[in-house]
Write a protein that holds these residues in place. Sequence first.
Motif, PDB file in Angstrom:
ATOM      1  N   HIS A  46      56.296  45.664  19.897  1.00 42.51           N
ATOM      2  CA  HIS A  46      56.323  47.046  20.382  1.00 42.51           C
ATOM      3  C   HIS A  46      54.911  47.612  20.496  1.00 42.51           C
ATOM      4  CE1 HIS A  46      56.432  47.029  16.003  1.00 42.51           C
ATOM      5  NE2 HIS A  46      55.749  48.150  16.046  1.00 42.51           N
ATOM      6  N   ASN A  47      54.802  48.762  21.186  1.00 38.35           N
ATOM      7  CA  ASN A  47      53.479  49.369  21.345  1.00 38.35           C
ATOM      8  C   ASN A  47      53.243  50.412  20.262  1.00 38.35           C
ATOM      9  OD1 ASN A  47      55.429  51.051  22.485  1.00 38.35           O
ATOM     10  ND2 ASN A  47      53.878  52.119  23.648  1.00 38.35           N
ATOM     11  N   LEU A  51      45.597  52.904  18.772  1.00 34.03           N
ATOM     12  CA  LEU A  51      45.224  54.241  19.261  1.00 34.03           C
ATOM     13  C   LEU A  51      43.908  54.722  18.666  1.00 34.03           C
ATOM     14  CD1 LEU A  51      48.640  55.971  19.497  1.00 34.03           C
ATOM     15  CD2 LEU A  51      46.816  56.196  21.176  1.00 34.03           C
ATOM     16  N   HIS A  52      43.690  54.447  17.387  1.00 33.63           N
ATOM     17  CA  HIS A  52      42.443  54.893  16.752  1.00 33.63           C
ATOM     18  C   HIS A  52      41.274  54.025  17.170  1.00 33.63           C
ATOM     19  CE1 HIS A  52      44.274  57.827  14.217  1.00 33.63           C
ATOM     20  NE2 HIS A  52      45.157  56.945  13.778  1.00 33.63           N
ATOM     21  N   GLU A  57      47.235  52.544  23.678  1.00 33.20           N
ATOM     22  CA  GLU A  57      48.429  52.094  22.968  1.00 33.20           C
ATOM     23  C   GLU A  57      48.695  50.648  23.298  1.00 33.20           C
ATOM     24  OE1 GLU A  57      51.999  54.022  21.396  1.00 33.20           O
ATOM     25  OE2 GLU A  57      51.784  55.155  23.244  1.00 33.20           O
ATOM     26  N   THR A  59      50.390  46.712  22.285  1.00 35.90           N
ATOM     27  CA  THR A  59      51.447  46.066  21.504  1.00 35.90           C
ATOM     28  C   THR A  59      50.764  45.257  20.394  1.00 35.90           C
ATOM     29  OG1 THR A  59      51.408  44.073  22.853  1.00 35.90           O
ATOM     30  CG2 THR A  59      52.879  45.845  23.581  1.00 35.90           C
ATOM     31  N   PRO A  61      50.821  41.954  19.726  1.00 35.32           N
ATOM     32  CA  PRO A  61      50.089  40.787  20.230  1.00 35.32           C
ATOM     33  C   PRO A  61      48.823  41.169  21.008  1.00 35.32           C
ATOM     34  CG  PRO A  61      52.433  40.541  20.637  1.00 35.32           C
ATOM     35  CD  PRO A  61      52.241  41.933  20.118  1.00 35.32           C
ATOM     36  N   GLU A  62      48.870  42.277  21.744  1.00 34.12           N
ATOM     37  CA  GLU A  62      47.667  42.706  22.479  1.00 34.12           C
ATOM     38  C   GLU A  62      46.565  43.102  21.507  1.00 34.12           C
ATOM     39  OE1 GLU A  62      49.358  44.641  26.639  1.00 34.12           O
ATOM     40  OE2 GLU A  62      49.487  45.825  24.815  1.00 34.12           O
ATOM     41  N   GLY A  65      45.137  40.104  20.056  1.00 35.89           N
ATOM     42  CA  GLY A  65      44.401  39.432  21.114  1.00 35.89           C
ATOM     43  C   GLY A  65      42.977  39.953  21.249  1.00 35.89           C
ATOM     44  N   ARG A  66      42.813  41.273  21.084  1.00 44.09           N
ATOM     45  CA  ARG A  66      41.468  41.858  21.178  1.00 44.09           C
ATOM     46  C   ARG A  66      40.520  41.202  20.175  1.00 44.09           C
ATOM     47  NH1 ARG A  66      41.180  47.024  24.058  1.00 44.09           N
ATOM     48  NH2 ARG A  66      42.821  46.674  25.589  1.00 44.09           N
ATOM     49  N   LEU A 190      57.479  56.197   9.749  1.00 41.35           N
ATOM     50  CA  LEU A 190      56.736  57.228  10.467  1.00 41.35           C
ATOM     51  C   LEU A 190      57.698  58.128  11.228  1.00 41.35           C
ATOM     52  CD1 LEU A 190      53.870  55.046  12.043  1.00 41.35           C
ATOM     53  CD2 LEU A 190      53.678  56.539  10.049  1.00 41.35           C
ATOM     54  N   GLN A 191      57.352  59.419  11.285  1.00 43.18           N
ATOM     55  CA  GLN A 191      58.154  60.414  12.012  1.00 43.18           C
ATOM     56  C   GLN A 191      58.405  59.987  13.455  1.00 43.18           C
ATOM     57  OE1 GLN A 191      58.852  63.795  11.124  1.00 43.18           O
ATOM     58  NE2 GLN A 191      58.003  63.732   9.064  1.00 43.18           N
ATOM     59  N   ARG A 192      57.374  59.448  14.080  1.00 41.93           N
ATOM     60  CA  ARG A 192      57.511  59.083  15.496  1.00 41.93           C
ATOM     61  C   ARG A 192      58.546  57.972  15.659  1.00 41.93           C
ATOM     62  NH1 ARG A 192      53.368  54.879  17.333  1.00 41.93           N
ATOM     63  NH2 ARG A 192      53.157  56.134  19.202  1.00 41.93           N
ATOM     64  N   LEU A 299      49.572  51.345   9.448  1.00 33.21           N
ATOM     65  CA  LEU A 299      48.952  51.107  10.739  1.00 33.21           C
ATOM     66  C   LEU A 299      47.930  49.991  10.694  1.00 33.21           C
ATOM     67  CD1 LEU A 299      48.287  54.787  11.702  1.00 33.21           C
ATOM     68  CD2 LEU A 299      50.035  53.263  12.607  1.00 33.21           C
TER      69      LEU A 299
END
Lengths: 417, 114
Positions: A46-47, A51-52, A57, A59, A61-62, A65-66, A190-192, A299
């Motif tokens: 999932h994404n 963000l920080h 945003e 996922t 694996p992305e 990957g960075r 998390l709320q989100r 996170l």
Amino acid sequence: MYDLIIIGAGPAGLSAAVTAYEAGLEKILLIERDSELGGILNQCIHNGFGLHLFKEELTGPEFAGRFIEKLRDTNVEVMSDTMVLDISEDHTVSLVNSSGYQHIKGKAIILAMGCRERTRGAIAIPGSRGSGVYTAGTAQRYMNMDGYLVGKRIVILGSGDIGLIMARRMTLEGAKVLACVEINPYSSGLQRNIKQCLEDFDIPLYLSHTITDIRGYPRVNQVVVSKVDEKFRPIARSEMVFDCDTVLLSIGLIPENELSKSAGIVLDPRTKGPRVWENMETSVDGIFACGNVVQVHDLADNVAAEAKKAALAAARYVQQNRQQDGELELKTAGNVTYTVPQHIHLPLSEKLVEVSFRTNRVFGKCAVVVADREGNAVCRYSREYITPGELQKISIPAKLLEDKEEYLTVKVVEEQK
Amino acid sequence: MTELICIGCPRGCHLKVDEENGYQVTGNNCPIGAEYGKNELTNPTRVLTTTVRISGGIHNCLPVRSSGPIKKALLMEAVRALKDVEVASPVKKGDVIVHNIVGSGQDMLASRDM
Ligand SMILES: Cc1cc2nc3c(=O)[nH]c(=O)nc-3n(C[C@H](O)[C@H](O)[C@H](O)COP(=O)(O)OP(=O)(O)OC[C@H]3O[C@@H](n4cnc5c(N)ncnc54)[C@H](O)[C@@H]3O)c2cc1C
Ligand code: SF4
């Protein structure tokens, strides 16, 4: 002899490796028991990551990957399919892989082994031992990597993020998630995730409820859910029965610290991770720790940031330029359950000391107060809302701590409206 | 007035959206919240993440994501459309797996190399 050996190649180990290389260490070894790098992020499709750190945003694996891409441009040695079995106080690492068993030594070591999930045994749910009870992370791995949906009608126990993410994932895959049941009066996720994983799909969240019976053999076919009182005791005649074939447990994570114990590292019974200094050094000289092995993070961004701190400190340790003599302990009061770090070296080498902590209840408008030995406030941080489900962070300016002695106390106080 | 939790980032701001006043948002700590609050009541969207079958890779599934947010009402249909998609390794991160998924205007992209 390596300058630095890093154990575990999740976001913590990857970020530490890249940072240590950038800080000038020459011989770095990264060890991972899995066949690929990235740790738990490989199954978190999932994404919501990055963000920080990357202002995007990504996922899971992305996000991994960075770091893996950055690692390719370094001379960090990577050993995958390799399991570390033991670490000793003198920095000898014993490992096994297809070429056999060997001992290697590092001037510094970073522990980045992550967490494992709490299982049914850890909370002793009564009932039959039918199949169909999975931890949410195991179900996530089956679903996202093997393509196997573990059930059709599901009840989730615990409101941890992995369970919430799986509620959405399985619903989209055609399963019916009947309920998410949480024993606390607040969600631990998390709320989100409550919003986008439960409310988006009209999945009810029962707070102050727990599973009191799991029925069915050889496969689960029913669970009984009861309301609990403020002491978590089930309330008679509050039972609800759900017909289901699967129970997912999302009841928390436990830092993976068998190796830390073998090295003689002091653990904190509250976090179940090593007691650390502000630079992420453990009680054993030259062994550092970061990520979920220290404390359960919400996170991956924070994991990467913590790893960066550990790697810079490890580099400084190897390059042998540190001189610290004083120390301050961080105590907690009121509703603060723990802090990381647990203690601080003086004088400080950084301008800010970051402290993370959790509380054991929800606060509305409140302030986080750091007090000195005499009880005087050293600094104060206003907050609109604090929940146990979300890791809290404050940054204390180092210059406020220069003349402090013995200990500081971190607490949360309610603010009058 | 509608109260919402912003899903823009883990901070989870408590938003208030005023439908009567051009969907003005308060309680947000950044512009993403203002946009989310308005969209959520007028045209809710989500980024879709799921998997497709892959042959010849180290796993059976390749994680994929939509290139941008798609209408919430289209999510289920999009997942169904992806059920029959199978790709062959090697795939590169960012490769387009399905163009314009269920007419949403967004593509499904590979989330990793495999
Ligand atoms: C099942 C699960 C799902 C999660 N889902 C989410 C999510 O959806 N969103 C989110 O933000 N966070 C999620 N988390 C939290 C997530 O773990 C952290 O954000 C982050 O991945 C932690 O990074 P880490 O590097 O500390 O640990 P990990 O990613 O767990 O990496 C630890 C690595 O160490 C390796 N290792 C352990 N022991 C040894 C050994 N003895 N020898 C060699 N290698 C070893 C492991 O194989 C692993 O690769 C999840 C955690 C779990 C357990
Ligand atoms: S308003 Fe901005 S800061 Fe607040 S949750 Fe949304 S994206 Fe995050």
